[in-house]
Design an enzyme around this catalytic site. Structure first.
Site, short mmCIF file in Angstrom:
data_model
loop_
_atom_site.label_atom_id
_atom_site.label_comp_id
_atom_site.label_asym_id
_atom_site.label_seq_id
_atom_site.Cartn_x
_atom_site.Cartn_y
_atom_site.Cartn_z
N SER A 58 5.58 0.87 -4.11
CA SER A 58 5.02 -0.44 -3.73
C SER A 58 5.87 -1.45 -3.26
CB SER A 58 4.22 -1.20 -5.00
OG SER A 58 3.33 -0.22 -5.57
N ASP A 65 -11.99 -4.57 -4.32
CA ASP A 65 -11.13 -3.43 -4.87
C ASP A 65 -11.88 -3.03 -6.15
OD1 ASP A 65 -9.46 -1.63 -6.07
OD2 ASP A 65 -8.09 -3.04 -6.52
N ASP A 100 -6.34 3.15 -7.54
CA ASP A 100 -5.55 2.08 -7.75
C ASP A 100 -5.15 2.31 -9.07
OD1 ASP A 100 -5.46 -0.99 -6.20
OD2 ASP A 100 -4.73 -0.90 -8.10
N HIS A 115 -8.76 -4.67 -8.61
CA HIS A 115 -8.43 -6.06 -8.59
C HIS A 115 -9.52 -6.93 -8.23
CE1 HIS A 115 -4.80 -3.62 -8.55
NE2 HIS A 115 -4.15 -4.86 -9.11
N CYS A 169 -1.85 -4.72 -5.24
CA CYS A 169 -3.01 -3.88 -5.01
C CYS A 169 -3.08 -2.74 -4.17
CB CYS A 169 -4.33 -4.87 -4.57
SG CYS A 169 -5.80 -4.09 -4.34
#
Lengths: 644, 385
Positions: A330, A354, A369, A375, A388
């Site tokens: 990330s 999401d 996720d 999220h 996210c």
């Protein structure tokens, strides 16, 4: 007839004798002329040749090794210097029986096979006669006493003091400084004629790290001493001497305090920390743990120590910061976000929902996720702050791998940053061409999905992550990480120009909220800090989990846990440090890697009283020193300093 | 009246008409001056070759003194006395040479010394250096010259018997020199040129055979080294390479007295004994060599002149062969030091340090002086006893 024998003819006898005397005189004169002819040949016709032979007999040229340049940190702390070491050397020309001498020495002190092998290899190679060949270093007082008392039985054997490299901080700088060790025949074989001459008196050679990269600068220029010796090689007088030019001292951007903080913060975990000053690209801290003690390598590491390092599962000789290639996870999201903005795959106001999973159109394959249930409704800012995944899956697919590659390439991902430490690896920034070449497969959308959150085929080194973070902090200004101030290698690269320059500030603000926002993933980093930090957490998968399988970290062994990653820069409003932290199998970027980064940033940005006191860039410091010391202003103008 | 008669006589039958103080002391002034000059020159070189060692110089001076004493004493004895005792001394010499082989003292791998209680050690081969040519002269003193074949055979026996005994010790250098001394006497006696030519041819043929079957290993090594010194430059070839380097680097006028690097930095081995000529050549150059050779030639010329003036066959042959032997020493030493001849361990006469050879050499010059100063006014018609 008989009577003739008794009758003597004195006159005739006198005549015979006179004749023989004349013949003898002629012979004497002829033989004397032969001798004179011989002398004329030797002393007149061949004079030049014998004069040279006689001079070569008499005069020996000894090489004088230049003292190796010191290595100091940005504040002048000595990181590598030279100290005297007593070693046993042998002049093979003075030894009748090398084997017998070696046997005699080994009765007195310990000689290991490596010492002997290296010694014999040098003795048998083409080398300068009468030069002492090192046999064993690191002589302690007891060894010295034993050898000194038997020296009279060992002709040609000498105890000599030589300057050897010392690294006062042992393993703290091991992966950045590297080490020197004994120069060997192979090193010399690789050199050109001029270098061989320049290394005539040198016993050490930069093997890894900065020591290797700046070998030419640190080494200096050899000197010579012409000495008159007798037939046994004893020096009677110095005829001529040209002193060596010492190696250049190397000033590093590294900061001892910051380095130490990074080292200590990592503790016994395996990992790496690279901190770069975004103002000049100077490397402030460069740590890879575990490290090794470079002092052990200088005079030849023992078999035991070496195999200890080699067989250690934690691979202390492996330079994780420079050569470790990890999925950036990330931590890549700010760059992907910027790419999405640049290529209109997204914008700051666009939101998506999401649900916790992402489905590619046309396929049944789903991508999860990290947060179960997702999220909810997220925009780009939130997607960065909360990391996210689904938002970036979506953005990535819209962006496409070609744009993805084109944009991230500008941040040196997938290519060498040009850092002045040898052995850098390029990581991997995937593209269609790369996959066709390396995997013989077409690029699939699924590959893009994985790449969108820094997984899959993307690999980056901690140096690359720190550099790209510094470039984000500098609004895309191209930087080359530099360890030494003396580095003047310019790595070609272009600044990143965004369509909407304001996007930099908005991304900075999102990254700041990762630390300081109410729902940021790295709130722990910002707790109680005297300055604002912008950053991004990340985890890199070591072990791929099937798409719908649950991942329970307590059940899998520590070695298979995710690597924890964290990138950050600070102070957020005026960045003076950009950092990448990797903790192998550290699971969560925010909780394990984050505090390491915080400790390093504190060490750099706060003074001893804990107050914010941002150090100036090294170039400014040096310039200030130069202006203070330089007597003529013209000189500094020549050096290219900006006119006020 | 008497003077007129004397003037008509050929020079070798006529004694000197004026006899001075030196004559009464039985000293030949030209020879004495020549010897003093060369010994002075020798000490000058030795001072440098020994590394400015005053002790070495003093010991050499002491030997010169002993040699001069021997020379002076021997010069007083008339040639007829030598002639009378020659066979006895020769026989004693032979016996001692045999004794050396049986009970001699060994030094450096060769049995050359004979220890006599009360007198100390000495080398009987030194006696032979004079006794051998003397015996040859004695043998031919009353035989018709040129020698007949039978006499040549006897002469060869006189020359080769001691040489063989000395060669057995083994001391090849001295053996060859003694044989040469004897053969030179034979040559002076009028040995036919045809026989000499034949001997040279036989020697040329015999040399390779000698090399393979007669010589000791160490002698063979010396010959090998002589033929190719570069084959083992740090071992057996070292001496000759360093010696040639010393000579060659001296150039025309040398590196200067006390400035020879080859000798003073120990590159030149045996620099104050057998290889002292190289020191001279290095420090004083070609000019120094010519001066030395000039002095030697002067002494040799004077020796031959004395022999020519001698009034009987014995004196002529002995004087001639002693003088020519002296030249052979000079030639062999310089030849070996400069790489023309194999290294055979012959010192440079009157210049090299040490050895009994100085005393023997000066003794032989004593005999020459005796021959010169015991001439009668009119030579006797008979040279018999």
């Amino acid at each position: 007839m008989r009577s003739h024998i008794h009758l003597r003819d004195h006159h005739r006898e006198g005549q015979i004798f006179s004749n023989r005397l004349v013949a003898a005189i002629i012979l004497v004169v002829l033989m004397t002329l032969i001798l004179i002819g011989r002398m004329v040949w030797l002393q007149w016709a061949q004079y030049e040749r014998f004069a040279i032979l006689s001079e070569e007999n008499r005069l020996q040229t000894q090489a004088l090794a230049p003292p190796r340049g010191l290595i100091v940190d940005r504040r002048g702390a000595v990181l590598a210097d030279n100290r005297p070491d007593f070693s046993l050397t042998v002049v093979p020309e003075q030894v009748k029986d090398i084997d017998a001498t070696l046997a005699k020495i080994s009765e007195l002190i310990e000689l290991n096979d490596e010492d002997v092998d290296r010694f014999l290899k040098i003795v048998r190679s083409r080398r300068r006669p009468w030069d002492p060949v090192p046999l064993r270093g690191r002589m302690n007082d007891e060894d010295l006493a034993l050898i000194a008392s038997s020296l009279h039985e060992l002709p040609g054997v000498r105890i000599s003091a030589e300057a050897i490299r010392r690294y006062p901080y042992d393993d703290l700088f091991s992966h950045v400084l590297g080490y020197v060790n004994r120069i060997n025949v192979d090193d010399q074989a690789r050199m050109d004629e001029a270098s061989v001459a320049n290394y005539a008196g040198t016993h050490f050679y930069g093997r890894t790290g900065v020591e290797r990269y700046y070998e030419n600068m640190l080494h200096g220029q050899v000197g010579y001493r012409k000495v008159e010796t007798n037939a046994r090689g004893r020096v009677l007088q110095v005829v001529e001497e040209q002193p060596p030019i010492p190696g250049t001292d190397l000033h590093l951007f590294l900061d001892l305090r910051t380095q130490k903080a990074a080292w200590d913060a990592l503790g016994n975990r395996r990992g790496a920390v690279v901190a770069i000053d975004p103002r000049d690209g100077g490397v402030l801290a460069f740590v890879s743990r575990p490290g090794f003690n470079p002092n052990l390598f200088v005079t030849g590491i023992s078999h035991k120590d070496y195999s200890g390092y080699r067989e250690d599962h934690d691979r202390p000789l492996f330079n994780r910061a420079l050569q470790g290639q990890y999925p950036p996870g990330s931590t890549l999201k700010p760059l992907i976000g910027l790419a999405g903005l640049q290529y209109d795959a997204t914008n700051w106001s666009r939101t998506i929902r999401d649900p916790g999973i992402f489905k590619l159109p046309d396929t049944k394959r789903t991508y999860r996720d990290w947060k179960r249930g997702g999220h909810g409704i997220v925009d780009l800012h939130t997607a960065i702050v909360q990391s996210c995944d689904v938002y970036f899956y979506d953005t990535g697919v819209k962006l496409g791998i070609d744009n993805y590659h084109e944009f991230l390439d500008k941040f040196s991902l997938g290519r060498l940053t040009g850092i002045d430490i040898p052995g850098e690896v390029s990581g991997n920034l995937p593209s269609r061409e790369w996959k066709r070449g390396a995997r013989r497969e077409a690029w699939f959308h699924g590959d893009t999905v994985n790449a969108s959150i820094g997984q899959g085929y993307v690999l980056a080194t901690p140096v690359q992550l720190a550099l790209s973070t510094a470039m984000i902090a500098r609004n895309g200004v191209h930087l080359t990480p530099r360890v030494a101030l003396e580095n003047n290698v310019i790595v070609p690269g272009m600044d990143v120009n965004l369509k909407h320059p304001n996007d930099w500030a908005r991304m900075h603000s999102a990254m700041e909220d990762v630390i300081h926002g109410a729902r940021g993933t790295a709130r722990v980093v910002g707790y109680g800090s005297k300055y604002r930090v912008a950053g991004k957490t990340g985890t890199a998968q070591v072990f791929s989990v099937a798409e719908d399988e649950e991942y329970d970290e307590s059940e899998i062994s520590e070695r298979l846990r995710d690597h924890a990653l964290f990138i950050a820069y600070a102070p957020a409003d005026n960045p003076a440090i950009a950092i990448a932290v990797l903790v192998e199998n550290g699971s969560h970027g925010g909780s394990t890697a984050g505090p390491v980064a915080r400790a390093v940033m504190d060490a750099w940005l706060l003074n001893k009283n804990g107050e914010l006191d941002v150090p100036p860039p090294l170039a400014e410091t040096v310039q200030a020193q130069n202006t203070a010391t330089s007597e003529t202003p013209k000189k500094s103008a020549d050096a290219g300093s900006p006119t006020p | 009246m008497q003077r007129e008669y004397l003037r008509q006589l050929p020079s070798h039958q006529r004694g000197p008409m004026t006899r001075g103080f030196a004559w009464k002391l039985h000293i030949d002034p030209p020879l004495l001056i020549g010897l003093l000059l060369i010994m002075g020159f020798g000490l000058f070189i030795l001072y440098s070759a020994s590394g400015e060692h005053a002790d070495t110089l003093a010991r050499q001076g002491f030997r010169f003194g002993a040699g001069f004493a021997a020379m002076f004493v021997l010069a007083q004895i008339p040639p007829r006395t030598y002639r009378f005792w020659t066979p006895v001394v020769f026989a004693i010499g032979l016996v001692m040479l045999i004794l050396v082989l049986l009970v001699g003292t060994e030094a450096k791998g060769a049995q050359r010394w004979l220890s006599l209680p009360g007198i100390g050690r000495f080398q009987p081969s030194e006696i032979m250096k004079i006794a051998c040519p003397a015996m040859m002269a004695w043998y031919f003193r009353e035989r018709a010259l040129p020698p007949k074949l039978k006499d040549i055979a006897a002469g060869l026996l006189i020359a080769l018997l001691p040489a063989l005994l000395i060669g057995k010790q083994p001391d090849l250098g001295t053996a060859l020199l003694i044989a040469a001394a004897g053969l030179l006497a034979l040559f002076m006696a009028g040995l036919s040129w045809r026989i000499i030519l034949l001997a040279v041819i036989i020697a040329a043929v015999a040399a390779p055979l000698m090399y393979n079957f007669v010589l000791h290993d160490y002698q063979r090594n010396r010959v090998d080294t002589f033929l190719n010194p570069e084959a083992d430059p740090l071992g057996t070839g070292w001496n000759i390479i360093q010696s040639k380097t010393a000579i060659g680097s001296g150039g025309l006028d040398g590196k200067g007295w006390l400035n020879g690097t080859q000798s003073r930095l120990d590159f030149l081995p045996e620099s104050h004994t057998d290889f002292i000529f190289a020191v001279l050549a290095e420090e004083l150059g070609l000019l120094g060599i010519l001066a030395l050779l000039g002095l030697y030639l002067f002494i040799i010329g004077r020796g031959l002149w004395i022999s020519l003036q001698a009034q009987d066959v014995y004196s002529r042959l002995l004087g001639g062969s002693l003088t020519l032997t002296f030249f052979i020493y000079v030639f062999v030493n310089i030849g070996m030091v400069s790489g023309l001849l194999p290294v055979v361990g012959v010192p440079l006469p009157l210049v090299s340090y040490g050895g009994t050879s100085i005393v023997t050499l000066l003794a032989s010059f004593g005999i020459l002086m005796s021959i010169q100063t015991h001439r009668r006014l009119i030579a006797g018609t008979s040279s018999g006893i």
